[in-house]
Motif scaffolding. Sequence first.
Motif, PDB file in Angstrom:
ATOM      1  N   ARG A 275     -62.039 -14.825  22.385  1.00  0.00           N
ATOM      2  CA  ARG A 275     -61.083 -14.164  22.654  1.00  0.00           C
ATOM      3  C   ARG A 275     -60.228 -13.653  21.319  1.00  0.00           C
ATOM      4  N   THR A 276     -59.763 -14.874  20.643  1.00  0.00           N
ATOM      5  CA  THR A 276     -59.090 -15.067  19.330  1.00  0.00           C
ATOM      6  C   THR A 276     -59.712 -14.037  18.427  1.00  0.00           C
ATOM      7  N   ALA A 277     -61.174 -14.528  18.187  1.00  0.00           N
ATOM      8  CA  ALA A 277     -62.095 -13.450  17.207  1.00  0.00           C
ATOM      9  C   ALA A 277     -61.828 -12.255  17.361  1.00  0.00           C
ATOM     10  N   MET A 278     -61.956 -11.708  18.636  1.00  0.00           N
ATOM     11  CA  MET A 278     -62.128 -10.283  18.949  1.00  0.00           C
ATOM     12  C   MET A 278     -60.646  -9.873  18.617  1.00  0.00           C
ATOM     13  N   LEU A 279     -59.610 -10.389  19.282  1.00  0.00           N
ATOM     14  CA  LEU A 279     -58.113  -9.949  19.013  1.00  0.00           C
ATOM     15  C   LEU A 279     -57.686  -9.788  17.534  1.00  0.00           C
ATOM     16  N   ARG A 280     -58.192 -10.659  16.928  1.00  0.00           N
ATOM     17  CA  ARG A 280     -57.811 -10.738  15.234  1.00  0.00           C
ATOM     18  C   ARG A 280     -58.820  -9.993  14.300  1.00  0.00           C
ATOM     19  N   PHE A 281     -59.916  -9.621  14.903  1.00  0.00           N
ATOM     20  CA  PHE A 281     -61.113  -9.103  13.960  1.00  0.00           C
ATOM     21  C   PHE A 281     -61.697 -10.322  13.263  1.00  0.00           C
ATOM     22  N   ASP A 282     -61.733 -11.625  13.600  1.00  0.00           N
ATOM     23  CA  ASP A 282     -62.259 -12.796  13.045  1.00  0.00           C
ATOM     24  C   ASP A 282     -63.699 -13.020  13.030  1.00  0.00           C
ATOM     25  N   ARG A 283     -64.355 -12.404  11.997  1.00  0.00           N
ATOM     26  CA  ARG A 283     -65.715 -12.434  12.253  1.00  0.00           C
ATOM     27  C   ARG A 283     -66.340 -14.004  11.960  1.00  0.00           C
ATOM     28  N   ASP A 284     -65.534 -14.645  11.091  1.00  0.00           N
ATOM     29  CA  ASP A 284     -65.761 -15.892  10.646  1.00  0.00           C
ATOM     30  C   ASP A 284     -65.824 -16.807  11.976  1.00  0.00           C
ATOM     31  N   LEU A 285     -64.704 -16.843  12.938  1.00  0.00           N
ATOM     32  CA  LEU A 285     -64.527 -17.464  13.849  1.00  0.00           C
ATOM     33  C   LEU A 285     -65.355 -17.123  15.078  1.00  0.00           C
ATOM     34  N   ALA A 286     -65.803 -16.031  15.065  1.00  0.00           N
ATOM     35  CA  ALA A 286     -66.956 -15.371  16.113  1.00  0.00           C
ATOM     36  C   ALA A 286     -68.257 -15.977  15.716  1.00  0.00           C
ATOM     37  N   ARG A 287     -68.472 -16.125  14.408  1.00  0.00           N
ATOM     38  CA  ARG A 287     -69.729 -16.541  13.899  1.00  0.00           C
ATOM     39  C   ARG A 287     -69.863 -18.020  14.292  1.00  0.00           C
ATOM     40  N   GLU A 288     -68.791 -18.781  14.304  1.00  0.00           N
ATOM     41  CA  GLU A 288     -68.604 -20.209  14.890  1.00  0.00           C
ATOM     42  C   GLU A 288     -68.883 -20.425  16.120  1.00  0.00           C
ATOM     43  N   VAL A 289     -68.334 -19.368  16.875  1.00  0.00           N
ATOM     44  CA  VAL A 289     -68.790 -19.434  18.436  1.00  0.00           C
ATOM     45  C   VAL A 289     -70.272 -19.388  18.505  1.00  0.00           C
TER      46      VAL A 289
ATOM     47  N   MET B  71     -68.236 -31.573  28.171  1.00  0.00           N
ATOM     48  CA  MET B  71     -68.852 -30.071  27.908  1.00  0.00           C
ATOM     49  C   MET B  71     -67.775 -28.868  28.448  1.00  0.00           C
ATOM     50  N   TRP B  72     -67.228 -29.264  29.456  1.00  0.00           N
ATOM     51  CA  TRP B  72     -66.178 -28.136  29.829  1.00  0.00           C
ATOM     52  C   TRP B  72     -65.064 -27.783  28.695  1.00  0.00           C
ATOM     53  N   ASN B  73     -64.595 -28.706  28.172  1.00  0.00           N
ATOM     54  CA  ASN B  73     -63.737 -28.450  27.118  1.00  0.00           C
ATOM     55  C   ASN B  73     -64.471 -27.701  26.061  1.00  0.00           C
ATOM     56  N   LEU B  74     -65.533 -27.863  25.773  1.00  0.00           N
ATOM     57  CA  LEU B  74     -66.340 -27.197  24.632  1.00  0.00           C
ATOM     58  C   LEU B  74     -66.339 -25.969  25.208  1.00  0.00           C
ATOM     59  N   VAL B  75     -66.885 -25.526  26.147  1.00  0.00           N
ATOM     60  CA  VAL B  75     -67.129 -24.208  26.925  1.00  0.00           C
ATOM     61  C   VAL B  75     -65.907 -23.266  26.809  1.00  0.00           C
ATOM     62  N   GLU B  76     -65.025 -24.154  27.176  1.00  0.00           N
ATOM     63  CA  GLU B  76     -63.433 -23.545  27.400  1.00  0.00           C
ATOM     64  C   GLU B  76     -63.024 -22.874  25.789  1.00  0.00           C
ATOM     65  N   SER B  77     -63.263 -23.833  24.915  1.00  0.00           N
ATOM     66  CA  SER B  77     -62.781 -23.648  23.587  1.00  0.00           C
ATOM     67  C   SER B  77     -63.688 -22.389  23.016  1.00  0.00           C
ATOM     68  N   GLN B  78     -64.811 -22.451  23.609  1.00  0.00           N
ATOM     69  CA  GLN B  78     -65.785 -21.166  23.125  1.00  0.00           C
ATOM     70  C   GLN B  78     -65.104 -19.856  23.584  1.00  0.00           C
ATOM     71  N   LEU B  79     -64.887 -19.897  24.656  1.00  0.00           N
ATOM     72  CA  LEU B  79     -64.304 -18.734  25.277  1.00  0.00           C
ATOM     73  C   LEU B  79     -62.944 -18.278  24.802  1.00  0.00           C
ATOM     74  N   GLN B  80     -62.098 -19.229  24.508  1.00  0.00           N
ATOM     75  CA  GLN B  80     -60.819 -18.958  23.830  1.00  0.00           C
ATOM     76  C   GLN B  80     -61.059 -18.570  22.561  1.00  0.00           C
ATOM     77  N   LYS B  81     -62.063 -19.164  21.922  1.00  0.00           N
ATOM     78  CA  LYS B  81     -62.209 -18.613  20.229  1.00  0.00           C
ATOM     79  C   LYS B  81     -63.044 -17.277  20.344  1.00  0.00           C
TER      80      LYS B  81
ATOM     81  N   ALA C 292     -69.497 -16.417  26.445  1.00  0.00           N
ATOM     82  CA  ALA C 292     -68.703 -16.718  25.160  1.00  0.00           C
ATOM     83  C   ALA C 292     -69.425 -16.217  24.009  1.00  0.00           C
ATOM     84  N   GLU C 293     -70.707 -16.757  23.966  1.00  0.00           N
ATOM     85  CA  GLU C 293     -71.460 -16.444  22.695  1.00  0.00           C
ATOM     86  C   GLU C 293     -71.583 -14.844  22.670  1.00  0.00           C
ATOM     87  N   GLY C 294     -72.033 -14.272  23.799  1.00  0.00           N
ATOM     88  CA  GLY C 294     -72.455 -12.779  23.772  1.00  0.00           C
ATOM     89  C   GLY C 294     -71.068 -12.146  23.315  1.00  0.00           C
ATOM     90  N   ILE C 295     -69.914 -12.623  23.980  1.00  0.00           N
ATOM     91  CA  ILE C 295     -68.730 -11.671  23.504  1.00  0.00           C
ATOM     92  C   ILE C 295     -68.331 -11.724  21.852  1.00  0.00           C
TER      93      ILE C 295
END
Length: 224
Positions: A30-44, A18-28, A96-99
């Motif tokens: 960040r990446t989605a916001m930095l790259r404005f990747d709305r598909d990645l954000a939807r995945e989160v 679960m920890w790895n999943l949550v950490e991945s969610q937070l990382q994604k 992470a979801e809220g971001i």
Amino acid sequence: MTQLEHELQALKIEVLSMWNLVESQLQKSRTAMLRFDRDLAREVVLKEKRVNAFELKLDRDCEDIFALYCPVAIDLRFLLAVLKINNNLERIGDIAEGIAKYTVESLKDFDATLFAKTGLMDMFDDAISILSDTRAAFEKEDTTLARSIFKRDEVLDEINYDAIDRISACIKENPEITNDALYVLSIIRKLERVGDQSKNIAEEIIFYIEAKVLKHQQNVAAKG
């Protein structure tokens, strides 16, 4: 290894998953916001359901172990800690979801100057690193590493404290970025809470390993 020890080991592996999943969610997020990747954000946003399912399963597993084995001493403290850590991880998943939702809902890329002037990306990196190190402290039962989280959380608190002044200065320089600036301020507030949740987790790690409840000690010291 007794059956109880086997069950506790399996539970620890689940918590780390679960920890790895949550950490991945937070990382994604960040990446989605930095790259404005709305598909990645939807995945989160979609994967938040998995985080919630993990929380429910871990709660049930803890309840089953309580009912079947009546654990005591360090085993009891471990289970109590896992219940609280589980809740803190779910809350970080919510953050992470809220971001990610900000990226999904935004009609255009964020103003890049805001990231640099507010220290947002550095704060993001620190929050992810803190979460990662609490996981390592839990996995290795390392109370020294767990205690290091307290000091590092103060860095996030400082960025959060200075956020209003930095955001205000950015808006004065360029009023057109007001909406983006308000989004960034909200994200900074959320990342500060990631630090708080990680600090809570660090306290639980120390509690079950050393049978010390730091919150109680701090409250007693404050009253004294």
